[in-house]
Design an enzyme around this catalytic site. Structure first.
Site, mmCIF file in Angstrom:
data_model
loop_
_atom_site.group_PDB
_atom_site.id
_atom_site.type_symbol
_atom_site.label_atom_id
_atom_site.label_comp_id
_atom_site.label_asym_id
_atom_site.label_seq_id
_atom_site.Cartn_x
_atom_site.Cartn_y
_atom_site.Cartn_z
ATOM 1 C CD GLU A 123 -2.834 -0.929 2.318
ATOM 2 O OE1 GLU A 123 -2.589 -0.138 3.425
ATOM 3 O OE2 GLU A 123 -3.599 -1.883 2.566
ATOM 4 C CB CYS B 248 2.576 7.047 3.882
ATOM 5 S SG CYS B 248 3.085 5.877 4.765
ATOM 6 C CB CYS C 237 7.727 -5.479 9.484
ATOM 7 S SG CYS C 237 8.730 -4.600 10.356
ATOM 8 C CB CYS D 224 5.869 -3.081 16.954
ATOM 9 S SG CYS D 224 7.484 -2.841 16.614
ATOM 10 C CB CYS E 29 2.667 -2.700 14.273
ATOM 11 S SG CYS E 29 2.909 -2.298 12.435
ATOM 12 N N GLY F 198 7.105 -1.913 6.849
ATOM 13 C CA GLY F 198 8.473 -2.505 6.787
ATOM 14 C C GLY F 198 9.402 -1.614 7.659
ATOM 15 C CB SER G 112 9.288 6.333 10.651
ATOM 16 O OG SER G 112 9.081 5.639 11.510
ATOM 17 C CG HIS H 48 5.754 3.533 19.739
ATOM 18 N ND1 HIS H 48 5.173 4.676 19.523
ATOM 19 C CD2 HIS H 48 6.019 2.856 18.828
ATOM 20 C CE1 HIS H 48 5.169 4.678 17.991
ATOM 21 N NE2 HIS H 48 5.593 3.604 17.605
ATOM 22 C CG ASN I 141 -5.192 4.146 12.962
ATOM 23 O OD1 ASN I 141 -6.462 4.400 12.746
ATOM 24 N ND2 ASN I 141 -4.336 4.955 12.683
ATOM 25 C CB CYS J 10 0.541 6.967 7.015
ATOM 26 S SG CYS J 10 2.240 7.151 6.343
HETATM 27 N N1 SAH Z 1 8.948 0.289 10.606
HETATM 28 C C1 SAH Z 1 9.108 1.625 10.865
HETATM 29 C C2 SAH Z 1 8.432 2.485 9.983
HETATM 30 C C3 SAH Z 1 6.893 2.102 9.675
HETATM 31 S S1 SAH Z 1 5.706 2.321 10.996
HETATM 32 C C4 SAH Z 1 9.049 2.195 12.247
HETATM 33 O O1 SAH Z 1 8.531 1.185 13.005
HETATM 34 O O2 SAH Z 1 9.404 3.179 12.796
HETATM 35 C C5 SAH Z 1 5.293 3.830 10.984
HETATM 36 C C6 SAH Z 1 4.662 4.262 12.184
HETATM 37 O O3 SAH Z 1 3.361 3.974 12.617
HETATM 38 C C7 SAH Z 1 5.691 3.900 13.507
HETATM 39 O O4 SAH Z 1 5.668 4.924 14.471
HETATM 40 C C8 SAH Z 1 4.794 2.734 14.015
HETATM 41 O O5 SAH Z 1 5.152 2.466 15.311
HETATM 42 C C9 SAH Z 1 3.424 3.266 13.834
HETATM 43 N N2 SAH Z 1 2.445 2.371 13.796
HETATM 44 C C10 SAH Z 1 2.316 1.164 13.577
HETATM 45 N N3 SAH Z 1 0.923 0.559 13.866
HETATM 46 C C11 SAH Z 1 0.203 1.561 14.403
HETATM 47 C C12 SAH Z 1 -1.166 1.562 14.752
HETATM 48 N N4 SAH Z 1 -2.044 0.667 14.884
HETATM 49 N N5 SAH Z 1 -1.679 2.686 15.184
HETATM 50 C C13 SAH Z 1 -0.727 3.911 15.253
HETATM 51 N N6 SAH Z 1 0.428 3.908 14.890
HETATM 52 C C14 SAH Z 1 1.081 3.014 14.563
HETATM 53 FE FE1 SF4 Z 2 7.773 -3.299 11.822
HETATM 54 FE FE2 SF4 Z 2 7.523 -0.536 12.086
HETATM 55 FE FE3 SF4 Z 2 5.209 -2.304 12.537
HETATM 56 FE FE4 SF4 Z 2 7.366 -2.300 14.266
HETATM 57 S S1 SF4 Z 2 5.952 -0.539 14.059
HETATM 58 S S2 SF4 Z 2 6.328 -4.208 13.179
HETATM 59 S S3 SF4 Z 2 9.130 -1.981 13.000
HETATM 60 S S4 SF4 Z 2 6.499 -1.746 10.821
#
Ligand code: SAH
Ligand code: SF4
Length: 402
Positions: A126, A139, A146, A150, A153, A205, A237, A261, A336, A379
């Site tokens: 996406e 974005c 990935c 996390c 995520c 990723g 990021s 976080h 989210n 995003c």
């Molecule tokens: N892997 C990298 C970049 C992609 S994620 C990273 O982790 O930084 C981009 C951002 O969205 C990160 O800060 C991630 O922690 C956040 N994110 C992921 N899932 C989310 C969710 N469900 N709600 C809000 N933010 C989220």
């Molecule tokens: Fe991967 Fe970023 Fe999601 Fe963590 S927040 S699982 S590093 S995409």
């Protein structure tokens, strides 16, 4: 832990280890023409030489082809009118100019656009375009899935992972420019405001686990004879891949955002498991150096607001103590929610109270406004709906347990 089961998958094996060892599709496929998209300037010159361009002319030809591809968005060698007809025909036999295929495109009520693009192997990724009054941000993704896990995520629940090639990364920018109809007229340059003015590597990723391809793609995005985006308009990021952060400053020089976080290692270990490898102290040490090395401004600290997990006043106060001395902006992201997610979004009043404490300590603390909600274009938590392979609900919950 609430959540209902929407997983057909009953696999209960432990989470994927933190690893960089993911498959990358080789740039040169053993058969078929070579894709020129994603090659660095040097690599482009080399493939032209390998296909018979005289050493002396190779640099100039590479420069010409480069401009057609990245400045004017041309995909057909026949249109490269400053090259001889014979040479254009030779190029068309040996090479292609290929970008990901746009499978679907959705436009939200608020103007946010979400593209689903297909890359080699049939994977779908996406890409989200977010228009704002003073900018338009794209974005983009750096991996399919990935390897990190996390617990909040959605991408982290996806099992299948491969690195995107540099061509697939810059190709996301190119298809968005196609859709926005934003290639300058041939022979002219882009001046003035743009629809696509900023890039954030916040899609699927971990960009620093695909460093070389991300770097090559961003070099193309920044090249003055091409897409021409300033390094200050690109934000990468990362979840905190410490050894690659200094390299990012030196070799890319873009702005940095960090998925922080949490304010204690105990909580961050659960939310962002890479913290077990490089903890908060190690991460902060590296971040203190980043602005000096990259000569850039503030670092963005991303902070997802999870009800009762990381959103207390004490957390806010700890956060400002931890980042003391680092030029920073704190981006508060309302969580989210996704089906089966083991967390809930903090209440709005809680988010505002947290923001207030951070703000009073002298840091900008914007709360990210959800965009494109009607098309699920948030995003930073992208995951293709078509990707069937998922971790089990149990594995997700085990990782999230505090
Ligand atoms: N892997 C990298 C970049 C992609 S994620 C990273 O982790 O930084 C981009 C951002 O969205 C990160 O800060 C991630 O922690 C956040 N994110 C992921 N899932 C989310 C969710 N469900 N709600 C809000 N933010 C989220
Ligand atoms: Fe991967 Fe970023 Fe999601 Fe963590 S927040 S699982 S590093 S995409």
């Amino acid at each position: 832990m609430h959540s209902h089961l929407m997983d057909e998958d009953t696999n209960t094996q432990a989470s994927a280890p933190i690893t960089q060892d993911v498959m990358t599709i080789p740039r040169k496929m053993p058969e078929g023409p070579i894709n020129l998209v994603g090659l660095t300037r040097d690599a482009l010159r080399e493939v032209l030489i390998a296909h018979g361009a005289p050493q002396k002319q190779a640099k100039m030809r590479a420069g010409q082809i480069w401009q057609w591809i990245y400045q004017w968005g041309v995909r057909d060698f026949a249109e490269m009118t400053n090259l001889s007809k014979v040479y254009r025909a030779e190029l068309a036999e040996a090479f292609v100019i290929a970008v990901p295929e746009v499978v679907s495109r959705q436009v939200s009520d608020d103007g946010t656009r979400k593209y689903l693009v297909r890359i080699a192997g049939g994977h779908e990724v996406e890409v989200v375009y977010i228009p704002e009054t003073d900018r338009g941000t794209l974005c983009i993704s750096s991996q399919v899935g990935c390897t990190l896990t996390c617990s909040f995520c959605h991408t982290g629940t996806q099992k299948l992972v491969r690195n995107l090639t540099a061509g697939e990364i810059i190709g996301q920018v190119m298809v968005a420019r196609d859709d926005l109809n934003e290639w300058p007229e041939r022979g002219t340059r882009t001046d003035g405001p743009r629809l696509l003015s900023n890039i954030v590597l916040m899609g699927m990723g971990e960009p620093l686990y695909n460093f070389d391809n991300v770097r090559d793609a961003m070099k193309i995005a920044m090249d003055p004879e091409g897409i021409q985006l300033s390094r200050r308009r690109i934000t990468l990021s990362t979840s905190g891949v410490v050894p690659e952060i200094a390299k990012t400053a030196e070799e890319i020089g873009c702005l940095l955002a960090v998925s922080f976080h949490a304010t204690t290692d105990e909580v961050r270990d659960k939310l962002v498991p890479i913290n077990k490898k490089w903890n908060i102290a190690a991460l902060l040490d590296t971040l203190r150096e980043y602005p000096k090395v990259s000569n850039s401004e503030r670092i963005t600290f991303e902070y997802v607001m999870l009800k009762g997990v990381n959103d207390s006043d004490a957390d806010a106060r700890r956060l400002v103590r931890l980042i003391q001395g680092i030029p920073a902006k704190i981006n508060l992201i309302p969580f989210n929610e996704w089906p089966g997610a083991p967390y809930e979004r903090s209440d709005w009043a809680r988010i505002e109270a947290f923001a207030e404490i951070v703000h009073n300590a002298g840091y900008a603390s914007p709360i990210r406004r959800p965009r494109g909600e009607d098309i699920m274009a948030a995003c930073g938590q992208l995951k293709s709906a078509t990707e069937r392979a998922r971790k089990s609900k149990r594995a997700i919950e085990a990782e999230a347990k505090l």
